[in-house]
Motif scaffolding. Structure first.
Motif, PDB file in Angstrom:
ATOM      1  N   LEU A   1     -25.677  13.207  23.197  1.00  0.00           N
ATOM      2  CA  LEU A   1     -25.767  12.958  24.630  1.00  0.00           C
ATOM      3  C   LEU A   1     -27.141  12.363  24.945  1.00  0.00           C
TER       4      LEU A   1
ATOM      5  N   LEU B   1     -24.379  12.936  37.595  1.00  0.00           N
ATOM      6  CA  LEU B   1     -23.533  13.650  36.647  1.00  0.00           C
ATOM      7  C   LEU B   1     -23.045  14.933  37.291  1.00  0.00           C
TER       8      LEU B   1
ATOM      9  N   GLN C   1     -20.678  10.442  36.692  1.00  0.00           N
ATOM     10  CA  GLN C   1     -20.010  10.691  35.423  1.00  0.00           C
ATOM     11  C   GLN C   1     -19.663  12.172  35.367  1.00  0.00           C
TER      12      GLN C   1
ATOM     13  N   LEU D   1     -19.030  15.548  32.928  1.00  0.00           N
ATOM     14  CA  LEU D   1     -19.263  16.157  31.620  1.00  0.00           C
ATOM     15  C   LEU D   1     -18.448  17.438  31.522  1.00  0.00           C
TER      16      LEU D   1
ATOM     17  N   ARG E   1     -19.458  13.680  22.878  1.00  0.00           N
ATOM     18  CA  ARG E   1     -20.899  13.865  22.954  1.00  0.00           C
ATOM     19  C   ARG E   1     -21.249  15.251  22.397  1.00  0.00           C
TER      20      ARG E   1
ATOM     21  N   LEU F   1     -17.855  13.343  27.819  1.00  0.00           N
ATOM     22  CA  LEU F   1     -18.430  12.574  28.907  1.00  0.00           C
ATOM     23  C   LEU F   1     -17.438  11.489  29.299  1.00  0.00           C
TER      24      LEU F   1
END
Length: 331
Positions: A65, A171, A207, A209, A224, A277
């Protein structure tokens, strides 16, 4: 009305409300708990063997990551309960400490079962050490029962929407969809709904995660990872030690699983955390491809204690294959 603090006991690694039982049941429970403690060493060794067998021959298409891309950005972490954030993202937080603006939003109030209000005192210690900002907790009781959180999912979606509208996050991290705990599963689906409701352009959309919660991320979902050195594993363990009220959980089980996964996937003798991700759009598409009822049928046991871990392993290779194919169908 004020929240009531239920009396709890330890049973098979799960804390539940105390109820009267016949003497024979009480003796049986006492024996099982004694056996779990007496044979803790052999049980842990057996679990390691089982975990290694599960990951044998599995490969992942993943890379480290990129934490530098998140520096000076805003990050939102959704956690169903206090302690889930460190279990799934302790290494992530250590890497980003004082390098980003990280907010925590808890999707239940964490008040039912062991700990109660004490858990918030424990959280204060962890948040201070990691420089995390706690936005608050949605006032939905934490429970294993679907009839509590699912009918109130609209409240959860609204709380996530509010957070997304107040700040432009680069994120958003959330626990995995594929989880035996209904609070975990519902949190991920609620995020997908919130992302659909909030008006965000492609440039504004964060994004997503996915982090590992009470069950494994399928090997085909992982893209990731973050390796943890001996010192970082110790630092993560020290953070988990702040949650002293959670006597029902063997936190070192999670550390062992991270070590076994890192050895199998990365061929390194270190600890690790594994994630997926994705773009917000891909995350939403995946949510639409998954059936919550199907997940509940396929995931009936979760990580909690060494002596109950064997239940989590049963059928896991087939589950990972199945849900890997579902992900591939939406890519």
């Amino acid at each position: 009305s004020a929240l009531r603090m239920p009396t709890t006991r330890r049973r098979f690694g799960i804390c539940e409300k105390r109820k009267w039982c016949p003497l024979s049941q009480g003796l049986s429970l006492a024996f099982k708990n004694w056996a779990a403690d007496a044979f803790r060493g052999p049980i842990k060794a057996y679990n390691r063997i089982c975990a290694k067998a599960l990951f044998r021959g599995r490969t992942i298409q993943a890379k480290p990551l990129d934490f530098s891309a998140l520096e000076n950005k805003k990050i939102l972490v959704l956690a169903p309960h206090i302690d889930d954030e460190v279990l799934g993202l302790g290494g992530f937080f250590l890497a980003m400490r004082n390098k980003a603006e990280t907010d925590l939003l808890y999707t239940t109030n964490s008040m039912a079962g062991v700990g109660g209000a004490v858990r918030y005192k424990e959280l204060e210690q962890v948040a201070a050490r990691l420089s995390l900002h706690v936005l608050g907790a949605v006032d939905i009781p934490n429970t294993f029962q679907e009839n509590v959180i699912v009918p109130r999912k609209a409240e959860l979606v609204a709380a996530i929407c509010e957070a997304l509208e107040k700040k432009e996050y680069a994120l958003v991290a959330t626990v995995n969809f594929l989880d035996a705990h209904i609070d975990h599963e519902t949190s991920a689906f609620a995020l997908a709904e919130a992302l659909e409701q909030v008006s965000l352009t492609n440039q504004q959309a964060p994004q997503i995660l996915l982090y590992q919660g009470s069950n494994f991320l399928p090997y085909g979902w992982i893209n990731r990872y973050r390796q943890l050195s001996v010192e970082e594993r110790k630092a993560k363990s020290d953070l988990l030690a702040c949650y002293q009220s959670q006597v029902c959980f063997d936190f070192d089980l999670y550390d062992m699983l991270g070590e076994v996964q890192t050895h199998a996937y990365l061929h390194r003798n270190e600890g690790g955390e594994f994630y997926r991700l994705s773009s917000a759009q891909e995350f939403i598409q995946l949510a639409h491809a998954l059936d919550p009822q199907d997940i509940q049928q396929n995931y009936q046991h979760r990580f909690s204690a060494h002596h109950s871990f064997h239940k989590t392993i049963d059928g896991e290779r087939n589950r990972q294959e199945r849900y890997t194919e579902i992900l591939r169908s939406v890519l």
